[in-house]
Design a protein around this motif. Structure first.
Motif, PDB file in Angstrom:
ATOM      1  N   PHE A 174       9.770 -11.464  11.418  1.00  0.00           N
ATOM      2  CA  PHE A 174       9.207 -11.295  12.766  1.00  0.00           C
ATOM      3  C   PHE A 174      10.256 -10.764  13.740  1.00  0.00           C
ATOM      4  N   ASP A 175      11.513 -10.731  13.303  1.00  0.00           N
ATOM      5  CA  ASP A 175      12.592 -10.409  14.224  1.00  0.00           C
ATOM      6  C   ASP A 175      12.832  -8.908  14.375  1.00  0.00           C
ATOM      7  N   SER A 176      12.369  -8.093  13.431  1.00  0.00           N
ATOM      8  CA  SER A 176      12.578  -6.643  13.561  1.00  0.00           C
ATOM      9  C   SER A 176      11.258  -5.918  13.392  1.00  0.00           C
ATOM     10  N   PRO A 177      10.385  -6.019  14.401  1.00  0.00           N
ATOM     11  CA  PRO A 177       9.060  -5.419  14.281  1.00  0.00           C
ATOM     12  C   PRO A 177       9.112  -3.900  14.136  1.00  0.00           C
ATOM     13  N   LEU A 178       8.098  -3.361  13.495  1.00  0.00           N
ATOM     14  CA  LEU A 178       7.985  -1.915  13.292  1.00  0.00           C
ATOM     15  C   LEU A 178       6.812  -1.417  14.116  1.00  0.00           C
ATOM     16  N   PHE A 179       6.898  -0.157  14.545  1.00  0.00           N
ATOM     17  CA  PHE A 179       5.779   0.402  15.308  1.00  0.00           C
ATOM     18  C   PHE A 179       4.718   0.917  14.349  1.00  0.00           C
ATOM     19  N   GLU A 180       3.478   0.446  14.523  1.00  0.00           N
ATOM     20  CA  GLU A 180       2.371   0.887  13.673  1.00  0.00           C
ATOM     21  C   GLU A 180       1.601   1.956  14.427  1.00  0.00           C
ATOM     22  N   GLU A 181       1.583   3.149  13.850  1.00  0.00           N
ATOM     23  CA  GLU A 181       0.924   4.300  14.456  1.00  0.00           C
ATOM     24  C   GLU A 181      -0.551   3.993  14.784  1.00  0.00           C
ATOM     25  N   HIS A 182      -1.284   3.505  13.773  1.00  0.00           N
ATOM     26  CA  HIS A 182      -2.741   3.417  13.945  1.00  0.00           C
ATOM     27  C   HIS A 182      -3.212   2.490  15.075  1.00  0.00           C
ATOM     28  N   PRO A 183      -2.879   1.216  15.055  1.00  0.00           N
ATOM     29  CA  PRO A 183      -3.315   0.433  16.214  1.00  0.00           C
ATOM     30  C   PRO A 183      -2.429   0.667  17.440  1.00  0.00           C
ATOM     31  N   GLY A 184      -1.260   1.309  17.243  1.00  0.00           N
ATOM     32  CA  GLY A 184      -0.385   1.591  18.365  1.00  0.00           C
ATOM     33  C   GLY A 184       0.329   0.368  18.896  1.00  0.00           C
ATOM     34  N   ILE A 185       0.726  -0.521  18.004  1.00  0.00           N
ATOM     35  CA  ILE A 185       1.427  -1.740  18.424  1.00  0.00           C
ATOM     36  C   ILE A 185       2.606  -1.996  17.493  1.00  0.00           C
ATOM     37  N   TYR A 186       3.451  -2.913  17.916  1.00  0.00           N
ATOM     38  CA  TYR A 186       4.541  -3.363  17.054  1.00  0.00           C
ATOM     39  C   TYR A 186       4.046  -4.539  16.206  1.00  0.00           C
ATOM     40  N   VAL A 187       4.352  -4.512  14.902  1.00  0.00           N
ATOM     41  CA  VAL A 187       4.017  -5.660  14.052  1.00  0.00           C
ATOM     42  C   VAL A 187       5.236  -6.050  13.235  1.00  0.00           C
ATOM     43  N   TYR A 188       5.207  -7.297  12.768  1.00  0.00           N
ATOM     44  CA  TYR A 188       6.271  -7.812  11.904  1.00  0.00           C
ATOM     45  C   TYR A 188       6.528  -6.890  10.713  1.00  0.00           C
ATOM     46  N   ASP A 189       7.685  -7.036  10.096  1.00  0.00           N
ATOM     47  CA  ASP A 189       8.050  -6.216   8.943  1.00  0.00           C
ATOM     48  C   ASP A 189       7.960  -7.077   7.680  1.00  0.00           C
ATOM     49  N   ASP A 190       7.035  -6.727   6.798  1.00  0.00           N
ATOM     50  CA  ASP A 190       6.976  -7.437   5.516  1.00  0.00           C
ATOM     51  C   ASP A 190       8.016  -6.829   4.580  1.00  0.00           C
ATOM     52  N   LEU A 191       9.140  -7.510   4.439  1.00  0.00           N
ATOM     53  CA  LEU A 191      10.262  -6.956   3.691  1.00  0.00           C
ATOM     54  C   LEU A 191       9.994  -6.913   2.202  1.00  0.00           C
ATOM     55  N   GLU A 192       9.121  -7.804   1.741  1.00  0.00           N
ATOM     56  CA  GLU A 192       8.949  -7.937   0.301  1.00  0.00           C
ATOM     57  C   GLU A 192       7.518  -8.350   0.017  1.00  0.00           C
ATOM     58  N   LYS A 193       6.986  -7.772  -1.042  1.00  0.00           N
ATOM     59  CA  LYS A 193       5.673  -8.201  -1.522  1.00  0.00           C
ATOM     60  C   LYS A 193       5.794  -8.426  -3.013  1.00  0.00           C
ATOM     61  N   GLY A 194       5.120  -9.419  -3.525  1.00  0.00           N
ATOM     62  CA  GLY A 194       5.276  -9.719  -4.951  1.00  0.00           C
ATOM     63  C   GLY A 194       3.938 -10.032  -5.568  1.00  0.00           C
ATOM     64  N   VAL A 195       3.564  -9.296  -6.618  1.00  0.00           N
ATOM     65  CA  VAL A 195       2.235  -9.510  -7.181  1.00  0.00           C
ATOM     66  C   VAL A 195       2.224 -10.530  -8.304  1.00  0.00           C
ATOM     67  N   ASP A 196       3.368 -10.729  -8.967  1.00  0.00           N
ATOM     68  CA  ASP A 196       3.336 -11.601 -10.138  1.00  0.00           C
ATOM     69  C   ASP A 196       4.500 -12.572 -10.098  1.00  0.00           C
ATOM     70  N   ALA A 197       4.831 -13.110 -11.264  1.00  0.00           N
ATOM     71  CA  ALA A 197       5.828 -14.170 -11.310  1.00  0.00           C
ATOM     72  C   ALA A 197       7.242 -13.678 -11.011  1.00  0.00           C
ATOM     73  N   GLU A 198       7.452 -12.376 -10.790  1.00  0.00           N
ATOM     74  CA  GLU A 198       8.778 -11.916 -10.368  1.00  0.00           C
ATOM     75  C   GLU A 198       9.179 -12.624  -9.064  1.00  0.00           C
ATOM     76  N   ARG A 199       8.357 -12.409  -8.019  1.00  0.00           N
ATOM     77  CA  ARG A 199       8.679 -13.014  -6.729  1.00  0.00           C
ATOM     78  C   ARG A 199       7.473 -13.646  -6.038  1.00  0.00           C
ATOM     79  N   GLY A 200       6.272 -13.170  -6.323  1.00  0.00           N
ATOM     80  CA  GLY A 200       5.106 -13.648  -5.580  1.00  0.00           C
ATOM     81  C   GLY A 200       4.630 -15.007  -6.051  1.00  0.00           C
ATOM     82  N   ILE A 201       4.367 -15.115  -7.360  1.00  0.00           N
ATOM     83  CA  ILE A 201       3.854 -16.372  -7.897  1.00  0.00           C
ATOM     84  C   ILE A 201       5.018 -17.247  -8.339  1.00  0.00           C
ATOM     85  N   MET A 202       4.974 -18.512  -7.974  1.00  0.00           N
ATOM     86  CA  MET A 202       5.977 -19.467  -8.448  1.00  0.00           C
ATOM     87  C   MET A 202       5.234 -20.577  -9.179  1.00  0.00           C
ATOM     88  N   TYR A 203       5.860 -21.129 -10.206  1.00  0.00           N
ATOM     89  CA  TYR A 203       5.234 -22.225 -10.951  1.00  0.00           C
ATOM     90  C   TYR A 203       5.930 -23.529 -10.574  1.00  0.00           C
TER      91      TYR A 203
END
Ligand code: HEC
Ligand code: HEC
Ligand code: HEC
Ligand code: HEC
Ligand code: HEC
Length: 409
Positions: A174-203
């Motif tokens: 939340f500390d380094s927002p990015l400007f989003e062209e479409h809605p024309g606002i600043y939003v948080y930066d999702d630095l990482e996304k994880g779909v599987d057990a690499e980083r997203g899913i934890m057991y």
């Protein structure tokens, strides 16, 4: 919302009234999944998620000329869409309230939680075994019994939520927002996304309870005391020397053993957000809320934090009254001595605030995006490079060697 107004009831107290327009009255039906998704889609699939099979499934989409435009935030916290491609129950057109049974307008949430949301019906269970048996597998003549053998130790979701939707966020800055062209606002930066057990899913072993920072409480039922559910990855400089392991054995292990645990798939999440440095503990600190209009329009989180503190409600929430009423106790849960009520003046002056990651990533409960195809099968777990980190999960070296062998060979 803009049809609602404040009315004064017989007791003399103001409250929000309903939208009493004819249109609203005519729209009253038993809620379908789509009704609930108008709000819950935000965290399940995310605002910009579109189901491949049925692009109309999620009604609040901004890009369909919807009459209720909403800001299309990227990223969802869970990444578990309830939609036909992603969930076998959604594909059968099941409504949410078939599982989340209702009493009047109370909606059952279930007895397990890793979050601090309100629970209308805390004693009502919401679980797979209300409809399926605890040994539900029979179709596959060779493997059905072997799957059933696992259900005492491994939760259904662990095998049946093998992946997450790609737009889920695991590290949200939340500390380094990015400007989003479409809605024309600043939003948080999702630095990482994880779909599987690499980083997203934890057991994680889980007994159904959680700390209020999103850490599932639990232990490996093998009783070897090798598993720990609290191992901070982003320790704060003030607590470099804090004895997390000693604290764990002293305080947490006995609590973790109080109820039986099962192995669950969970969703990683952390957020970097402004913290009031006068109110911190080894486990985290007091978040400072942002003024959203300021945040969106200027992209300046410092100013957004300072502006929010100017609201009269903040003086009440963070001031002296609340200190004695609630905040001292709240801080004691985090292992800190008490609440420092200067926060309100401090933050307004941007003194003593700093954006930080929470010391330990949260593991959020996931319960939707249930699939049959792609469910975890034998060698997804029983293999040296399978999804489970057997050591972290608290198995001995001899057990690990045994469990990592292919059981079908
Ligand atoms: C107008 C928006 C809105 C709609 C529509 C809505 N919800 Fe919610 N729901 C929320 C919010 C906000 C919360 C969190 C409440 C809190 O902070 O305690 C919530 C909480 C919940 C929870 C508890 C979550 C938790 O983690 O403990 C459940 C379960 C739930 N809703 C189910 C439903 C179902 C089922 C429907 C459809 C019948 C529905 N909701 C419709 C906004 C909505
Ligand atoms: C097939 C059954 C089923 C259906 C259908 C279902 N849920 Fe759930 N839901 C669950 C279970 C099981 C849990 C976990 C309950 C517990 O842990 O005690 C859960 C948990 C939740 C939670 C808590 C957060 C989370 O993701 O675990 C929310 C919010 C929620 N459901 C909302 C919904 C909404 C909204 C819908 C419809 C769009 C829906 N559910 C449909 C079974 C279902
Ligand atoms: C309210 C009843 C209900 C609950 C609770 C419920 N299910 Fe189901 N489930 C169904 C129905 C109905 C079907 C579709 C009928 C079918 O295909 O057998 C289904 C189908 C499935 C299937 C696909 C079966 C197939 O043959 O393709 C799986 C897998 C499944 N459920 C797992 C779960 C899991 C995991 C949970 C808990 C998160 C759960 N269910 C909770 C009613 C339920
Ligand atoms: C160890 C992993 C694992 C666990 C735990 C597990 N399942 Fe399954 N399940 C599978 C796999 C893999 C399939 C797919 C088999 C296939 O399609 O050939 C399956 C299939 C199913 C089916 C389809 C019917 C059938 O006879 O195969 C249902 C329904 C189902 N699971 C429900 C559940 C429920 C409910 C639970 C929890 C009580 C659960 N499963 C726990 C791995 C698991
Ligand atoms: C989600 C991961 C997962 C999947 C999928 C899975 N297992 Fe396991 N299995 C485990 C875990 C974890 C244990 C150890 C449970 C415990 O601590 O008692 C285990 C235990 C076992 C055991 C030892 C049982 C005992 O009593 O000691 C056998 C045999 C086994 N699995 C075979 C299989 C076979 C065959 C399949 C496929 C049909 C399979 N497993 C699928 C995780 C999995």
């Amino acid at each position: 919302m803009n049809k609602k107004q404040v009315v004064v009831g017989a007791d003399g107290r103001g409250r929000w009234d309903q939208d009493r327009s004819m249109l609203a009255a005519l729209s009253i039906v038993t809620p379908t999944a789509k009704t609930c998704l108008r709000c819950h889609q935000h965290n399940f699939g995310g605002d910009i998620f579109i189901d491949e099979l049925d692009s109309l499934f999620m009604q609040s989409q901004w890009n369909l000329g919807d009459t209720r435009p909403r800001i299309a935030h990227p990223g969802s916290k869970r990444g578990t869409p309830y939609s036909p491609t992603w969930d076998v129950h959604a594909a059968q057109n099941m409504a949410c309230i078939e599982c989340h049974t209702t009493q009047g307008h109370f909606i059952a949430k279930g007895t397990h939680t890793t979050t601090m949301m309100a629970n209308d019906l805390p004693d009502v269970e919401v679980k797979c075994e209300k409809c399926h048996s605890a040994e539900p597998h029979e179709d596959d003549p060779e493997l059905a019994d072997l799957y059933n053998m696992h259900t005492g130790r491994i939760a259904c979701v662990t095998c049946h939520i093998p992946t997450l939707q790609a737009d889920n966020a695991t590290m949200r800055d939340f500390d380094s927002p990015l400007f989003e062209e479409h809605p024309g606002i600043y939003v948080y930066d999702d630095l990482e996304k994880g779909v599987d057990a690499e980083r997203g899913i934890m057991y994680r072993w889980w007994n159904g309870d959680g700390t209020f920072l999103g850490n599932p409480i639990g232990d490996n039922p093998n009783g070897r005391n090798l598993y720990s559910f609290y191992k901070p990855e982003h320790v704060w400089p003030e607590y470099q020397d804090f004895d997390y392991e000693g604290w764990y054995e002293r305080v947490m292990r006995p609590i973790a053993k109080q109820k039986p645990s099962k192995l669950y798939a969970m969703k990683r999440f952390n957020g970097k957000q402004h913290i009031d440095l006068a109110n911190i503990s080894p486990f985290g600190g007091m978040y400072v809320p942002y003024n959203l209009p300021t945040y969106y329009t200027t992209g300046d989180p410092d100013q957004a934090a300072a502006r929010e503190m100017e609201k009269s409600m903040m003086e009440m929430m963070y001031g002296k009254l609340f200190k004695f009423y609630l905040m001292d106790k709240f801080m004691s849960f985090m292992g800190a001595d008490g609440w420092n009520a200067d926060v309100y003046e401090d933050v307004k002056a941007l003194k003593n605030v700093e954006a930080r990651w929470i010391p330990m990533d949260a593991s959020l409960e996931v319960s939707h995006a249930i699939r049959r195809e792609g469910s975890l099968t034998c060698t997804d777990c029983h293999s040296p490079d399978g999804v489970l980190d057997w050591k972290e999960l608290g198995y001995s070296d001899a057990d690990i060697e045994m469990y990592q062998q292919n059981p079908l060979e």
